[in-house]
Scaffold this motif. Structure first.
Motif, mmCIF file in Angstrom:
data_model
loop_
_atom_site.group_PDB
_atom_site.id
_atom_site.type_symbol
_atom_site.label_atom_id
_atom_site.label_comp_id
_atom_site.label_asym_id
_atom_site.label_seq_id
_atom_site.Cartn_x
_atom_site.Cartn_y
_atom_site.Cartn_z
ATOM 1 N N LEU A 9 0.833 -1.205 0.000
ATOM 2 C CA LEU A 9 0.000 0.000 0.000
ATOM 3 C C LEU A 9 0.867 1.254 0.000
ATOM 4 N N ILE A 10 1.888 1.263 0.849
ATOM 5 C CA ILE A 10 2.796 2.414 0.921
ATOM 6 C C ILE A 10 3.481 2.624 -0.424
ATOM 7 N N GLN A 11 3.936 1.540 -1.032
ATOM 8 C CA GLN A 11 4.606 1.646 -2.332
ATOM 9 C C GLN A 11 3.645 2.189 -3.396
ATOM 10 N N GLN A 12 2.417 1.679 -3.409
ATOM 11 C CA GLN A 12 1.430 2.146 -4.386
ATOM 12 C C GLN A 12 1.095 3.623 -4.178
ATOM 13 N N GLN A 13 1.039 4.043 -2.930
ATOM 14 C CA GLN A 13 0.656 5.419 -2.596
ATOM 15 C C GLN A 13 1.854 6.366 -2.499
ATOM 16 N N TRP A 14 3.070 5.859 -2.784
ATOM 17 C CA TRP A 14 4.272 6.660 -2.544
ATOM 18 C C TRP A 14 4.249 8.036 -3.204
ATOM 19 N N PRO A 15 3.824 8.175 -4.465
ATOM 20 C CA PRO A 15 3.809 9.522 -5.047
ATOM 21 C C PRO A 15 2.960 10.506 -4.225
ATOM 22 N N ALA A 16 1.798 10.076 -3.772
ATOM 23 C CA ALA A 16 0.932 10.949 -2.967
ATOM 24 C C ALA A 16 1.513 11.164 -1.564
ATOM 25 N N ILE A 17 2.145 10.141 -1.012
ATOM 26 C CA ILE A 17 2.782 10.270 0.304
ATOM 27 C C ILE A 17 3.907 11.293 0.221
ATOM 28 N N VAL A 77 0.054 3.886 9.398
ATOM 29 C CA VAL A 77 -1.043 3.329 8.617
ATOM 30 C C VAL A 77 -2.151 2.977 9.600
ATOM 31 N N ARG A 78 -3.352 3.506 9.315
ATOM 32 C CA ARG A 78 -4.519 3.187 10.146
ATOM 33 C C ARG A 78 -5.499 2.389 9.299
ATOM 34 N N ASP A 79 -5.763 1.176 9.742
ATOM 35 C CA ASP A 79 -6.714 0.279 9.085
ATOM 36 C C ASP A 79 -7.739 -0.108 10.145
ATOM 37 N N THR A 80 -8.825 0.640 10.212
ATOM 38 C CA THR A 80 -9.806 0.416 11.274
ATOM 39 C C THR A 80 -10.527 -0.923 11.112
ATOM 40 N N ASP A 81 -10.715 -1.374 9.880
ATOM 41 C CA ASP A 81 -11.389 -2.669 9.684
ATOM 42 C C ASP A 81 -10.615 -3.811 10.326
ATOM 43 N N ASN A 82 -9.291 -3.754 10.231
ATOM 44 C CA ASN A 82 -8.445 -4.809 10.788
ATOM 45 C C ASN A 82 -7.808 -4.423 12.121
ATOM 46 N N LYS A 83 -8.230 -3.286 12.669
ATOM 47 C CA LYS A 83 -7.727 -2.803 13.966
ATOM 48 C C LYS A 83 -6.195 -2.706 13.981
ATOM 49 N N VAL A 84 -5.652 -2.072 12.938
ATOM 50 C CA VAL A 84 -4.208 -1.903 12.809
ATOM 51 C C VAL A 84 -3.876 -0.420 12.847
ATOM 52 N N PHE A 85 -2.880 -0.091 13.670
ATOM 53 C CA PHE A 85 -2.315 1.255 13.731
ATOM 54 C C PHE A 85 -0.817 1.043 13.825
ATOM 55 N N GLN A 86 -0.156 1.078 12.668
ATOM 56 C CA GLN A 86 1.247 0.655 12.552
ATOM 57 C C GLN A 86 2.110 1.811 12.070
ATOM 58 N N SER A 87 3.288 1.949 12.676
ATOM 59 C CA SER A 87 4.203 3.011 12.255
ATOM 60 C C SER A 87 5.328 2.457 11.398
ATOM 61 N N TYR A 88 5.844 3.333 10.537
ATOM 62 C CA TYR A 88 6.975 3.024 9.667
ATOM 63 C C TYR A 88 7.909 4.219 9.667
ATOM 64 N N THR A 89 9.191 3.951 9.560
ATOM 65 C CA THR A 89 10.181 4.993 9.357
ATOM 66 C C THR A 89 10.721 4.803 7.944
ATOM 67 N N LEU A 90 10.557 5.839 7.123
ATOM 68 C CA LEU A 90 10.867 5.730 5.697
ATOM 69 C C LEU A 90 11.857 6.795 5.276
ATOM 70 N N ALA A 91 12.738 6.442 4.354
ATOM 71 C CA ALA A 91 13.719 7.386 3.839
ATOM 72 C C ALA A 91 13.035 8.452 2.994
ATOM 73 N N LEU A 92 13.508 9.666 3.146
ATOM 74 C CA LEU A 92 13.024 10.766 2.323
ATOM 75 C C LEU A 92 13.781 10.761 0.999
ATOM 76 N N GLU A 93 13.083 11.115 -0.050
ATOM 77 C CA GLU A 93 13.722 11.197 -1.366
ATOM 78 C C GLU A 93 14.456 12.528 -1.465
ATOM 79 N N GLU A 94 15.524 12.515 -2.232
ATOM 80 C CA GLU A 94 16.289 13.753 -2.458
ATOM 81 C C GLU A 94 15.546 14.658 -3.395
#
Length: 94
Positions: A9-17, A77-94
């Protein structure tokens, strides 16, 4: 981590993120991806941590400080249907 469905999901949404982060980059926001609403929100760190309980605040603060020191962002990432609230640390693009 290889079986983490939210990485796709993160990869698919990366441009918007990346666009959302860059719009508020001067504020070094924490991002929240809402799976059900397919929305991406940017929060000032101080505002975001107030939404968490005390132990989570400490953990997120440490994660956020490490991310800033290493030119990274914190994304939740918040997924209320699956009761998930998960954090990620991601590299910023140059």
């Amino acid at each position: 981590m290889a079986n983490d469905p939210y990485l796709d999901l993160i990869q698919q949404q990366w441009p918007a993120i990346a666009e959302t982060y860059n719009r508020f980059a001067g504020q070094q926001p924490i991002l929240l991806v809402d799976v059900q609403n397919t929305e991406i929100h940017a929060f000032p760190f101080e505002e975001f941590v107030l939404l968490l309980d005390a132990s989570s605040r400490r953990q997120v603060e440490a994660q956020y400080r490490r991310a800033l020191a290493n030119r990274q962002m914190v994304l939740f990432v918040r997924d209320t249907d699956n009761k998930v609230f998960q954090s990620y640390t991601l590299a910023l693009e140059e």
